[in-house]
Design a protein around this motif. Structure first.
Motif, mmCIF file in Angstrom:
data_model
loop_
_atom_site.group_PDB
_atom_site.id
_atom_site.type_symbol
_atom_site.label_atom_id
_atom_site.label_comp_id
_atom_site.label_asym_id
_atom_site.label_seq_id
_atom_site.Cartn_x
_atom_site.Cartn_y
_atom_site.Cartn_z
ATOM 1 N N GLU A 1 -76.198 13.067 -7.258
ATOM 2 C CA GLU A 1 -75.441 11.814 -7.326
ATOM 3 C C GLU A 1 -74.093 12.083 -7.984
ATOM 4 O O GLU A 1 -74.025 12.427 -9.162
ATOM 5 C CB GLU A 1 -76.189 10.753 -8.148
ATOM 6 N N LEU A 2 -73.028 11.935 -7.202
ATOM 7 C CA LEU A 2 -71.678 12.125 -7.726
ATOM 8 C C LEU A 2 -71.182 10.775 -8.221
ATOM 9 O O LEU A 2 -71.092 9.816 -7.450
ATOM 10 C CB LEU A 2 -70.804 12.659 -6.589
ATOM 11 N N GLN A 3 -70.897 10.714 -9.543
ATOM 12 C CA GLN A 3 -70.595 9.410 -10.147
ATOM 13 C C GLN A 3 -69.106 9.278 -10.481
ATOM 14 O O GLN A 3 -68.564 10.144 -11.173
ATOM 15 C CB GLN A 3 -71.397 9.265 -11.458
ATOM 16 N N ILE A 4 -68.471 8.208 -9.966
ATOM 17 C CA ILE A 4 -67.130 7.863 -10.467
ATOM 18 C C ILE A 4 -67.005 6.338 -10.549
ATOM 19 O O ILE A 4 -67.619 5.620 -9.765
ATOM 20 C CB ILE A 4 -65.952 8.437 -9.636
ATOM 21 N N PRO A 5 -66.226 5.856 -11.546
ATOM 22 C CA PRO A 5 -66.082 4.406 -11.698
ATOM 23 C C PRO A 5 -65.313 3.790 -10.516
ATOM 24 O O PRO A 5 -64.417 4.435 -9.962
ATOM 25 C CB PRO A 5 -65.263 4.248 -12.985
ATOM 26 N N ASP A 6 -65.690 2.540 -10.180
ATOM 27 C CA ASP A 6 -65.063 1.833 -9.050
ATOM 28 C C ASP A 6 -63.535 1.846 -9.100
ATOM 29 O O ASP A 6 -62.876 2.013 -8.080
ATOM 30 C CB ASP A 6 -65.493 0.353 -9.041
ATOM 31 N N GLU A 7 -62.988 1.648 -10.320
ATOM 32 C CA GLU A 7 -61.527 1.491 -10.396
ATOM 33 C C GLU A 7 -60.797 2.783 -9.999
ATOM 34 O O GLU A 7 -59.630 2.756 -9.625
ATOM 35 C CB GLU A 7 -61.066 0.982 -11.776
ATOM 36 N N GLN A 8 -61.505 3.906 -10.069
ATOM 37 C CA GLN A 8 -60.908 5.185 -9.644
ATOM 38 C C GLN A 8 -60.872 5.322 -8.128
ATOM 39 O O GLN A 8 -60.056 6.037 -7.565
ATOM 40 C CB GLN A 8 -61.756 6.351 -10.183
ATOM 41 N N ILE A 9 -61.824 4.621 -7.473
ATOM 42 C CA ILE A 9 -62.030 4.859 -6.046
ATOM 43 C C ILE A 9 -60.796 4.493 -5.237
ATOM 44 O O ILE A 9 -60.329 5.268 -4.414
ATOM 45 C CB ILE A 9 -63.249 4.044 -5.536
ATOM 46 N N VAL A 10 -60.260 3.292 -5.509
ATOM 47 C CA VAL A 10 -59.176 2.791 -4.669
ATOM 48 C C VAL A 10 -57.957 3.703 -4.758
ATOM 49 O O VAL A 10 -57.392 4.111 -3.736
ATOM 50 C CB VAL A 10 -58.807 1.337 -5.052
ATOM 51 N N SER A 11 -57.593 4.096 -5.994
ATOM 52 C CA SER A 11 -56.383 4.918 -6.113
ATOM 53 C C SER A 11 -56.600 6.284 -5.482
ATOM 54 O O SER A 11 -55.719 6.826 -4.817
ATOM 55 C CB SER A 11 -55.944 5.038 -7.573
ATOM 56 N N ARG A 12 -57.786 6.857 -5.649
ATOM 57 C CA ARG A 12 -58.051 8.155 -5.024
ATOM 58 C C ARG A 12 -57.954 8.069 -3.507
ATOM 59 O O ARG A 12 -57.392 8.934 -2.845
ATOM 60 C CB ARG A 12 -59.468 8.622 -5.362
ATOM 61 N N LEU A 13 -58.535 7.002 -2.949
ATOM 62 C CA LEU A 13 -58.563 6.911 -1.484
ATOM 63 C C LEU A 13 -57.191 6.581 -0.913
ATOM 64 O O LEU A 13 -56.849 7.044 0.173
ATOM 65 C CB LEU A 13 -59.596 5.884 -1.024
ATOM 66 N N LEU A 14 -56.415 5.798 -1.642
ATOM 67 C CA LEU A 14 -55.065 5.513 -1.143
ATOM 68 C C LEU A 14 -54.241 6.798 -1.132
ATOM 69 O O LEU A 14 -53.439 7.033 -0.239
ATOM 70 C CB LEU A 14 -54.401 4.420 -1.984
ATOM 71 N N ASN A 15 -54.479 7.666 -2.126
ATOM 72 C CA ASN A 15 -53.814 8.973 -2.131
ATOM 73 C C ASN A 15 -54.251 9.808 -0.945
ATOM 74 O O ASN A 15 -53.448 10.453 -0.291
ATOM 75 C CB ASN A 15 -54.172 9.737 -3.411
ATOM 76 N N ARG A 16 -55.567 9.803 -0.697
ATOM 77 C CA ARG A 16 -56.084 10.595 0.418
ATOM 78 C C ARG A 16 -55.494 10.106 1.735
ATOM 79 O O ARG A 16 -55.208 10.894 2.633
ATOM 80 C CB ARG A 16 -57.616 10.510 0.464
ATOM 81 N N ALA A 17 -55.309 8.779 1.841
ATOM 82 C CA ALA A 17 -54.762 8.203 3.075
ATOM 83 C C ALA A 17 -53.416 8.828 3.404
ATOM 84 O O ALA A 17 -53.093 9.083 4.566
ATOM 85 C CB ALA A 17 -54.635 6.698 2.929
ATOM 86 N N LYS A 18 -52.640 9.087 2.334
ATOM 87 C CA LYS A 18 -51.308 9.682 2.551
ATOM 88 C C LYS A 18 -51.444 11.101 3.097
ATOM 89 O O LYS A 18 -50.653 11.552 3.908
ATOM 90 C CB LYS A 18 -50.533 9.730 1.228
#
Ligand code: AMP
Length: 199
Positions: free
Chosen positions: A114-131
């Motif tokens: 189980e890879l754990q990260i807090p929800d608030e990290q998810i959005v910024s990480r994924l928006l970066n990945r989108a770029k």
């Protein structure tokens, strides 16, 4: 050792990156349902279009399609030779389907990471990945929906695996290398506690 493993984590936890590296280091095939779906989508076939209608909106692809894909991949690779399933199972019904597949193939799971990260990290990480990657399902609206889907449909399956004593928790915060080292260390500790050596 031919470990049979599952990796679970919210979107943006670095699941794919870590799964690829970890499966390489254990010399077991990496089976990513998300990647397999994206490949079919890119092929432009009719099936690809159908799959795109789900994944581009952040919805789950129906279980029958997904279960069949995984059964095929397990047979191609020989389930008892080990595997790392990334992104599957994602629903309680898929847990049952996987149980049946593995029972038929006499190849029980060894662990669920189980890879754990807090929800608030998810959005910024994924928006970066989108770029970087330009995935259609990495827009803010779709990301938020995928987080909801994760909590509603996927997180409950961790309780099932926890009851079976299979879950190895890994803090997903930090650099790729830090998380990789943590994953290896926690997995080795888990296997040692089970009386087995993780090579
Ligand atoms: P991932 O690469 O794991 O983030 O998966 C990307 C997308 O593929 C998900 O948002 C779903 O639309 C679809 N997908 C991947 N794995 C599954 C699964 N086990 N069941 C249903 N849909 C899936």
């Amino acid at each position: 050792m031919n470990y049979r493993l599952v990796i679970v984590g919210p979107p943006g936890a670095g699941k794919g990156t870590q799964a690829e590296g970890f499966s390489e280091s254990l010399d077991i095939p990496w089976i990513s349902t998300g990647q397999a779906f994206r490949d079919v989508l890119a092929s432009g076939s009719e099936l690809g279009e159908l799959i795109g209608s789900y994944i581009n909106k952040g919805n789950l692809v129906p279980d029958d399609l997904t279960d069949r894909l995984v059964a095929d991949r397990l047979d191609q690779n020989g389930a008892s030779n080990g595997f790392l399933l990334d992104g599957y199972p994602r629903t309680l019904d898929q847990v049952e389907a996987l149980d049946r597949m593995l029972e038929e193939r006499e190849a029980p799971l060894d662990a669920v990471i189980e890879l754990q990260i807090p929800d608030e990290q998810i959005v910024s990480r994924l928006l970066n990945r989108a770029k970087v990657e330009g995935r259609k399902d990495d827009t803010e609206e779709v990301i938020r929906h995928r987080i909801d889907v994760y909590h509603a449909k996927t997180q409950p399956l961790l309780d099932v695996y926890r009851e079976r004593g299979l879950v190895v928790g890994v803090d997903g915060m930090g650099t790729i290398d830090e998380v990789r080292e943590r994953m290896v260390a926690n997995f080795e500790k888990f296997m040692a506690a089970e009386g087995r050596d993780a090579e």
